[in-house]
Design a protein around this motif. Structure first.
Motif, PDB file in Angstrom:
ATOM      1  N   ILE A 134       0.925  -1.098   0.020  1.00  0.00           N
ATOM      2  CA  ILE A 134       0.052  -0.086   0.042  1.00  0.00           C
ATOM      3  C   ILE A 134       0.700   1.295  -0.023  1.00  0.00           C
ATOM      4  CG2 ILE A 134      -1.701   1.360   1.437  1.00  0.00           C
ATOM      5  CD1 ILE A 134      -2.829  -1.346   2.153  1.00  0.00           C
ATOM      6  N   LEU A 135       2.023   1.293   0.625  1.00  0.00           N
ATOM      7  CA  LEU A 135       2.959   2.416   0.766  1.00  0.00           C
ATOM      8  C   LEU A 135       3.540   2.489  -0.716  1.00  0.00           C
ATOM      9  CD1 LEU A 135       4.561   2.080   4.276  1.00  0.00           C
ATOM     10  CD2 LEU A 135       2.949   3.813   3.637  1.00  0.00           C
ATOM     11  N   VAL A 136       3.910   1.547  -1.003  1.00  0.00           N
ATOM     12  CA  VAL A 136       4.514   1.579  -2.610  1.00  0.00           C
ATOM     13  C   VAL A 136       3.425   2.111  -3.494  1.00  0.00           C
ATOM     14  CG1 VAL A 136       5.424   0.274  -4.654  1.00  0.00           C
ATOM     15  CG2 VAL A 136       6.070  -0.353  -2.150  1.00  0.00           C
ATOM     16  N   GLY A 137       2.239   1.575  -3.688  1.00  0.00           N
ATOM     17  CA  GLY A 137       1.377   2.205  -4.393  1.00  0.00           C
ATOM     18  C   GLY A 137       1.178   3.975  -4.183  1.00  0.00           C
ATOM     19  N   VAL A 138       0.980   4.034  -2.707  1.00  0.00           N
ATOM     20  CA  VAL A 138       0.677   5.670  -2.734  1.00  0.00           C
ATOM     21  C   VAL A 138       1.721   6.383  -2.897  1.00  0.00           C
ATOM     22  CG1 VAL A 138       0.275   7.206  -0.833  1.00  0.00           C
ATOM     23  CG2 VAL A 138      -1.002   5.168  -0.670  1.00  0.00           C
ATOM     24  N   ILE A 139       2.996   6.080  -2.859  1.00  0.00           N
ATOM     25  CA  ILE A 139       4.040   6.788  -3.197  1.00  0.00           C
ATOM     26  C   ILE A 139       4.390   6.866  -4.707  1.00  0.00           C
ATOM     27  CG2 ILE A 139       6.836   7.046  -3.206  1.00  0.00           C
ATOM     28  CD1 ILE A 139       6.477   5.746  -0.144  1.00  0.00           C
ATOM     29  N   ALA A 140       4.173   5.639  -5.369  1.00  0.00           N
ATOM     30  CA  ALA A 140       4.188   5.535  -6.810  1.00  0.00           C
ATOM     31  C   ALA A 140       3.101   6.588  -7.424  1.00  0.00           C
ATOM     32  CB  ALA A 140       3.885   4.344  -7.441  1.00  0.00           C
ATOM     33  N   THR A 141       2.110   6.759  -6.904  1.00  0.00           N
ATOM     34  CA  THR A 141       0.980   7.575  -7.658  1.00  0.00           C
ATOM     35  C   THR A 141       1.265   9.099  -7.422  1.00  0.00           C
ATOM     36  OG1 THR A 141      -0.809   5.978  -6.786  1.00  0.00           O
ATOM     37  CG2 THR A 141      -1.525   8.185  -7.242  1.00  0.00           C
ATOM     38  N   PHE A 142       1.718   9.577  -6.310  1.00  0.00           N
ATOM     39  CA  PHE A 142       2.223  10.717  -6.242  1.00  0.00           C
ATOM     40  C   PHE A 142       3.435  11.106  -6.909  1.00  0.00           C
ATOM     41  CE2 PHE A 142      -0.311  10.626  -2.185  1.00  0.00           C
ATOM     42  CZ  PHE A 142      -0.936  11.911  -2.251  1.00  0.00           C
ATOM     43  N   VAL A 143       4.678  10.373  -7.164  1.00  0.00           N
ATOM     44  CA  VAL A 143       5.713  10.640  -7.695  1.00  0.00           C
ATOM     45  C   VAL A 143       5.650  10.606  -9.217  1.00  0.00           C
ATOM     46  CG1 VAL A 143       8.199   9.568  -8.227  1.00  0.00           C
ATOM     47  CG2 VAL A 143       7.127   9.727  -5.853  1.00  0.00           C
ATOM     48  N   LEU A 144       4.806   9.536  -9.760  1.00  0.00           N
ATOM     49  CA  LEU A 144       4.628   9.255 -11.142  1.00  0.00           C
ATOM     50  C   LEU A 144       3.575  10.010 -11.539  1.00  0.00           C
ATOM     51  CD1 LEU A 144       4.815   5.143 -11.602  1.00  0.00           C
ATOM     52  CD2 LEU A 144       6.684   7.150 -12.034  1.00  0.00           C
ATOM     53  N   GLY A 145       2.701  10.632 -10.897  1.00  0.00           N
ATOM     54  CA  GLY A 145       1.683  11.655 -11.177  1.00  0.00           C
ATOM     55  C   GLY A 145       2.209  12.975 -11.361  1.00  0.00           C
ATOM     56  N   TYR A 146       3.230  13.635 -10.688  1.00  0.00           N
ATOM     57  CA  TYR A 146       3.830  14.660 -10.632  1.00  0.00           C
ATOM     58  C   TYR A 146       4.873  14.636 -11.814  1.00  0.00           C
ATOM     59  CZ  TYR A 146       7.368  18.376  -9.673  1.00  0.00           C
ATOM     60  OH  TYR A 146       8.154  19.263  -9.803  1.00  0.00           O
ATOM     61  N   LEU A 147       5.501  13.557 -11.947  1.00  0.00           N
ATOM     62  CA  LEU A 147       6.350  13.427 -13.110  1.00  0.00           C
ATOM     63  C   LEU A 147       5.622  13.447 -14.508  1.00  0.00           C
ATOM     64  CD1 LEU A 147       9.334  12.728 -14.245  1.00  0.00           C
ATOM     65  CD2 LEU A 147       8.941  10.302 -14.153  1.00  0.00           C
ATOM     66  N   SER A 148       4.693  12.610 -14.433  1.00  0.00           N
ATOM     67  CA  SER A 148       3.640  12.775 -15.786  1.00  0.00           C
ATOM     68  C   SER A 148       3.451  14.388 -16.242  1.00  0.00           C
ATOM     69  CB  SER A 148       2.645  11.836 -15.724  1.00  0.00           C
ATOM     70  OG  SER A 148       2.781  10.598 -15.451  1.00  0.00           O
ATOM     71  N   GLY A 149       3.032  14.787 -15.049  1.00  0.00           N
ATOM     72  CA  GLY A 149       2.502  16.405 -15.477  1.00  0.00           C
ATOM     73  C   GLY A 149       3.747  17.041 -15.795  1.00  0.00           C
ATOM     74  N   ALA A 162       5.535   6.244 -20.759  1.00  0.00           N
ATOM     75  CA  ALA A 162       6.308   5.274 -19.905  1.00  0.00           C
ATOM     76  C   ALA A 162       5.717   5.309 -18.553  1.00  0.00           C
ATOM     77  CB  ALA A 162       7.820   5.375 -20.231  1.00  0.00           C
ATOM     78  N   ALA A 163       5.702   6.485 -18.117  1.00  0.00           N
ATOM     79  CA  ALA A 163       5.533   6.759 -16.528  1.00  0.00           C
ATOM     80  C   ALA A 163       4.242   6.382 -16.027  1.00  0.00           C
ATOM     81  CB  ALA A 163       5.622   8.408 -16.266  1.00  0.00           C
ATOM     82  N   VAL A 164       3.190   6.581 -17.300  1.00  0.00           N
ATOM     83  CA  VAL A 164       1.861   6.003 -17.021  1.00  0.00           C
ATOM     84  C   VAL A 164       2.025   4.501 -16.988  1.00  0.00           C
ATOM     85  CG1 VAL A 164      -0.546   5.816 -17.765  1.00  0.00           C
ATOM     86  CG2 VAL A 164       0.728   8.153 -17.910  1.00  0.00           C
ATOM     87  N   LEU A 165       2.630   3.762 -17.901  1.00  0.00           N
ATOM     88  CA  LEU A 165       2.521   2.360 -17.637  1.00  0.00           C
ATOM     89  C   LEU A 165       3.428   1.747 -16.784  1.00  0.00           C
ATOM     90  CD1 LEU A 165       3.516   1.652 -21.755  1.00  0.00           C
ATOM     91  CD2 LEU A 165       1.442   1.665 -20.430  1.00  0.00           C
ATOM     92  N   LEU A 166       4.067   2.441 -16.065  1.00  0.00           N
ATOM     93  CA  LEU A 166       5.160   2.141 -15.087  1.00  0.00           C
ATOM     94  C   LEU A 166       4.155   2.140 -13.780  1.00  0.00           C
ATOM     95  CD1 LEU A 166       7.615   1.094 -13.314  1.00  0.00           C
ATOM     96  CD2 LEU A 166       8.276   3.705 -13.381  1.00  0.00           C
ATOM     97  N   TRP A 167       3.231   3.030 -13.798  1.00  0.00           N
ATOM     98  CA  TRP A 167       2.275   3.414 -12.627  1.00  0.00           C
ATOM     99  C   TRP A 167       1.413   2.157 -12.757  1.00  0.00           C
ATOM    100  CZ3 TRP A 167      -3.017   3.892 -12.730  1.00  0.00           C
ATOM    101  CH2 TRP A 167      -3.637   4.108 -11.292  1.00  0.00           C
TER     102      TRP A 167
END
Length: 285
Positions: A134-149, A162-167
């Motif tokens: 759950i922690l990995v999913g939450v952190i990945a959502t914030f980091v990759l969401g910011y990176l995608s933007g 690539a960032a979206v597919l990684l998420w």
């Protein structure tokens, strides 16, 4: 012969009081009268108390009679009230309350039980087991969401994809861990303990109760706060597939259930039979 010993003074909270009779009991020697008998060698002093003649081992002072009188507030406590007080106080005499369980095993577990085996319960691991995914999913959502933007503003379509597919890949891994947690069960019967886990590759490990030589559970400070623990089972000093089972819920209750099944199986049968009879009587009512 000295004075007869007096009983100890009771405290006020015992609800008792002591009173002295104004009319004492005259002490008589064998074969002689006492009290108001004029032929008795014992007379009365100025206060009206009988006195015994001196020189023969009897005291020359009045003899008092002490009685114990119970006040009205010392009514008897019923057994039901006493049992309630014991349970509230947490004394060893209090009856242990057993958590209710399902009467029948789930379809996931029933396939691994043989007909003469009696089901005692099944448990999923504590939700703390999902902390890491759950922690990995939450952190990945914030980091990759910011990176995608950030990449979208720089016209980096390939990197954004690539960032979206990684998420999505990380979220799939999190969903897999949650499904694996759901199908992971610790099972207790009257014959053995079992652990069943795996989604595609199923793993079934078991240990007969008669082979268990030592069992304990361990709780960290976090485990005590959240009510989970790790069970350690040993069998004749050998390494077993069930030697360590982590993150089981309600470890104290589970420990007592396993130990009771090992040492008092008749008591378990009697309790379950009584519960079944009460359930039938309730349905009939």
């Amino acid at each position: 012969m000295g004075y007869p010993p007096e009983p100890p003074e009771p405290s006020d909270d015992e609800g008792r009081r002591r009173e002295r009779d104004t009319e004492p009991i005259a002490r008589d020697r064998p074969g002689q009268g006492g009290g108001d008998d004029p032929s008795s060698p014992y007379g009365r002093d100025s206060s009206g108390y009988p006195t015994a003649g001196g020189g023969d081992g009897y005291p020359d002072e009045p003899v008092e009679r002490t009685t114990w009188v119970y006040d009205q507030q010392t009514d008897f406590i019923s057994e039901e009230e006493l049992a309630g007080l014991r349970a509230e106080a947490g004394t060893p005499l209090a009856t242990r309350r057993v958590l209710p369980l399902e009467d029948e095993p789930s379809t996931l577990v029933a396939r691994y039980l043989f007909p003469t085996e009696r089901y005692r319960g099944e448990w999923k691991r504590h939700w703390i087991h999902l902390t890491t995914p759950i922690l990995v999913g939450v952190i990945a959502t914030f980091v990759l969401g910011y990176l995608s933007g950030f990449l979208a503003g720089r016209d980096s379509g390939a990197l954004t994809t690539a960032a979206v597919l990684l998420w999505f890949g990380i979220m799939g891994w999190v969903a897999w861990k949650i499904a694996d947690w759901w199908y992971d069960r610790f099972i207790l019967t009257n014959k053995r303990v079992m652990v069943v886990n795996g989604i595609i590759t199923r793993k079934v490990a078991m240990m007969p109760l008669t082979r268990v030589t030592d069992m304990k559970y361990e709780q960290s400070p976090t485990g005590r706060a959240l009510n989970y623990g790790t069970f350690v089972l040993e069998s004749a000093g050998q390494e077993q597939a069930l030697r360590e089972i982590k993150n089981l819920p309600n470890p104290n209750e589970l420990y007592l259930r396993v130990v009771e099944e090992m040492y008092e199986p008749q008591a378990v049968e009697a309790r379950l039979g009584k519960e079944a009879d009460e359930a039938k009587s309730d349905d009939g009512a």
